[in-house]
Motif scaffolding. Structure first.
Motif, PDB file in Angstrom:
ATOM      1  N   LEU A   1      -6.504   3.165   2.261  1.00 44.42           N
ATOM      2  CA  LEU A   1      -5.334   3.164   1.847  1.00 44.42           C
ATOM      3  C   LEU A   1      -4.309   4.149   2.817  1.00 44.42           C
TER       4      LEU A   1
ATOM      5  N   PHE B   1       1.034   3.860  -2.941  1.00 44.40           N
ATOM      6  CA  PHE B   1       0.632   5.277  -2.609  1.00 44.40           C
ATOM      7  C   PHE B   1       1.667   6.263  -3.139  1.00 44.40           C
ATOM      8  N   TYR B   2       3.160   5.993  -2.681  1.00 42.57           N
ATOM      9  CA  TYR B   2       4.062   7.038  -2.827  1.00 42.57           C
ATOM     10  C   TYR B   2       4.637   6.862  -4.409  1.00 42.57           C
TER      11      TYR B   2
ATOM     12  N   GLN C   1       1.605   2.500   8.778  1.00 38.70           N
ATOM     13  CA  GLN C   1       3.179   1.911   8.253  1.00 38.70           C
ATOM     14  C   GLN C   1       4.014   2.626   8.740  1.00 38.70           C
TER      15      GLN C   1
ATOM     16  N   GLU D   1       1.040  -1.054   0.004  1.00 41.42           N
ATOM     17  CA  GLU D   1      -0.136   0.036   0.188  1.00 41.42           C
ATOM     18  C   GLU D   1       0.880   1.292   0.077  1.00 41.42           C
ATOM     19  N   MET D   2       2.048   1.135   0.858  1.00 42.44           N
ATOM     20  CA  MET D   2       2.847   2.426   0.850  1.00 42.44           C
ATOM     21  C   MET D   2       3.446   2.596  -0.273  1.00 42.44           C
TER      22      MET D   2
ATOM     23  N   ALA E   1      -3.687   2.835   6.346  1.00 39.38           N
ATOM     24  CA  ALA E   1      -2.650   1.860   6.116  1.00 39.38           C
ATOM     25  C   ALA E   1      -1.286   2.354   6.117  1.00 39.38           C
ATOM     26  N   VAL E   2      -1.213   3.492   5.111  1.00 35.89           N
ATOM     27  CA  VAL E   2       0.225   4.135   4.965  1.00 35.89           C
ATOM     28  C   VAL E   2       0.338   4.812   6.120  1.00 35.89           C
TER      29      VAL E   2
END
Lengths: 209, 375
Positions: free
Chosen positions: B10, A139-140, B17, A135-136, B13-14
């Protein structure tokens, strides 16, 4: 549908609650020699966790943040005489950090242009970063394809959890501009991520501060 | 009604983390940031000088007469001898003592017979050379971006374009700088000052405290202690501490000695840094400062390849200060070290201990992986 609560803002700038007040430190940091060095060291000690968190949240986990952190404190110390009243320093730290994050994003975009560094190549970099969830990474990687302003809007709002008013004050633009930028950034990002997005007017009703 | 949840989920979740990542990865040390701020200041100052010089040049050209000369920036060093060898990272071979060593920016370094030096970094606009012993002659070509550093013991001679001799005596810690052209900035644990040509000056910081700016008889001057190098603050002000002339390691509070040791370590002066960390452990046993000093001594030993020393020092952290936050990192690093040394049984025992104490610690994943195939 009720809007879920905004992400927690565990990273609000530390207040002047330590043994030596922020005002006293700001004064000492404008002095000379060892006093100044010790005061600067103490200011770094107090704000480094906040600056690091804000930079990591806005720039993402794939950007080396040591240089931006140093730049934040360099600018902060240079501008200390302008901080009035000295107790306003925490807000000033946020502003300087966001400015540095913005410049870092612009520099990164410029260097990518100059080196014909395709955005897709970021995937390889991202893939090499350990301990980063899908997800991270998604996203980035998607945010990196946005303009620096859009990237900053969406991360300040959705990752840092800033209110629209805060964003307006920190970015130095009107509330209307913040909303316009955010709407456009969200739509673009949602499209890149494949997330459904409501029409803007509905979203602003939901997110009314 | 539109569904906004996937986007929100989303983002959440980011955020979650991010928190985990921040906990797992160590924050930059304060000393590193402070040193970085000093570098930023120095760069900005150089840029300002360059802009000022350019402006002056334009004005002079406009006034007349200098237009042709200003078109080609002339290096400070004229008629320099031809370079024989191109500089490379690492120790400068003794054979180079008879001929200068050339650098990409056109600068040259010449070692006198018996001198020992090492090239630590080469950049397009400068280099970093560590002089361990003997005399070195540097001819640094001046441009607006020049940034050269000659490191000698705990001294740093910062150069923007000049010609000078530097002689360092490792045994006495005495640095002599003889300026022929231009200006340099000499920084050390007890001083930070500019020196312009023509001049010769001896700098001494006996277990870093006082500089002696005399040419012939370098006796320590106990009276005016200079302010510490910008952004470092390693030495206590004399007026406050009343300890002028005494080594920092012997009189300053633990935090100051630690900060001083950090600066020495970050400047690459491992020997002096180790001495300062050891003194913290001796003067403030079983304190948090001693635990931090022990941990950093372990890191330095590890970086230097002394794995046995590193493991022993990490173990000392937990033994001397069980409540210290450094215990977790020390334990994690010890288990990494044991694994690297091929001592799998010991590594697994440490992994179990680590997971019992810190199930979500930074080394938890590594510890679990060690135990996965354990009998």
């Amino acid at each position: 549908m009720p809007r879920p609560p905004p992400p927690p803002r565990a990273s609000a700038a530390p207040a002047a609650s330590e043994s030596l007040t922020i005002g006293a430190l700001v004064g000492a940091a404008q002095g000379d020699g060892a006093t100044r060095a010790l005061a600067e060291r103490e200011l770094v000690e107090r704000f480094k966790a906040y600056v690091r968190r804000l930079l990591t949240r806005t720039l993402g986990p794939f950007v080396e943040i040591e240089d931006p952190m140093q730049e934040v404190f360099f600018r902060l110390f240079r501008a200390l005489p302008k901080v009035r009243p000295p107790e306003a320093l925490p807000g000033y730290v946020t502003s300087v950090t966001v400015n540095v994050a913005h410049e870092t994003l612009r520099k990164r975009r410029r260097s990518r242009w100059l080196s014909f560094f395709a955005a897709d190549e970021l995937a390889e970099i991202a893939g090499s970063a350990a301990d980063v969830s899908e997800e991270m990474r998604d996203f980035y990687l998607a945010a990196a394809k946005l303009s620096p302003e859009a990237h900053l809007s969406v991360t300040l709002r959705h990752i840092e959890g800033m209110s629209l008013d805060e964003m307006s004050a920190i970015l130095g633009v009107s509330l209307a501009t913040v909303k316009r930028r955010l709407t456009s950034a969200e739509q673009e990002l949602a499209a890149l991520l494949g997330c459904p997005q409501p029409p803007a007017p509905l979203r602003w009703k939901e997110t009314a501060e | 009604m539109s569904d906004r949840r996937p986007f929100e989920r989303l983002a959440q979740a980011v955020v979650a983390q991010h928190e985990q990542l921040l906990l797992r990865t160590p924050a930059p040390e304060t000393a590193t940031i402070v040193a970085g701020v000093s570098r930023c200041r120095r760069r900005r100052q150089q840029r300002n000088y360059a802009v000022g010089a350019l402006f002056a040049l334009i004005v002079a050209a406009a006034v007349g007469g200098l237009a042709r000369r200003s078109a080609v920036p002339s290096p400070v060093v004229a008629a320099a001898p031809p370079s024989v060898g191109a500089a490379a990272l690492g120790p400068i071979p003794p054979a180079a003592g008879s001929a200068p060593l050339g650098f990409p920016d056109g600068s040259r370094v010449l070692l006198a017979a018996g001198a020992v030096a090492e090239v630590r970094a080469i950049e397009p606009n400068g280099a970093r050379v560590a002089l361990r012993h003997g005399t070195l002659t540097a001819e640094v070509v001046h441009t607006s971006q020049t940034s050269w550093d000659i490191l000698a013991g705990s001294f740093d001679i910062h150069v923007t374009g000049t010609r000078f001799d530097a002689t360092y005596d490792e045994a006495t810690g005495r640095l002599t700088v003889a300026m022929h052209e231009g200006q340099v900035r000499v920084a050390g644990p007890c001083l930070d000052e500019a020196l312009g040509a023509p001049a010769t000056k001896v700098f001494v910081c006996p277990t870093p405290t006082v500089a002696t700016p005399t040419v012939a008889t370098p006796t320590p001057d106990p009276a005016p202690q200079r302010p510490p190098p910008e952004g470092q603050g390693a030495s206590m002000p004399c007026a406050v501490s009343g300890t002028c002339g005494q080594p920092i390691e012997e009189v300053a509070p633990a935090e100051t000695v630690l900060a001083h040791a950090d600066e020495l370590r970050l400047a690459g002066n491992s020997l002096a840094a180790r001495r300062s960390y050891r003194r913290v452990r001796e003067r403030f046993p079983h304190t948090e400062a001693a635990a931090k000093a022990a941990f950093l001594l372990g890191r330095m030993a590890e970086d230097g390849g002394s794995l046995d020393d590193a493991a022993a020092t990490y173990r000392a952290v937990a033994g001397e200060r069980p409540s210290s936050p450094f215990v977790q990192s020390a334990l994690g690093r010890t288990l990494e070290l044991e694994h690297r040394r091929g001592r799998i049984t010991e590594a697994r025992a440490l992994a179990r201990k680590y997971l019992d104490a810190y199930p979500s610690g930074a080394h938890a994943a590594f510890a679990s992986s060690l135990l996965k195939d354990a009998p």
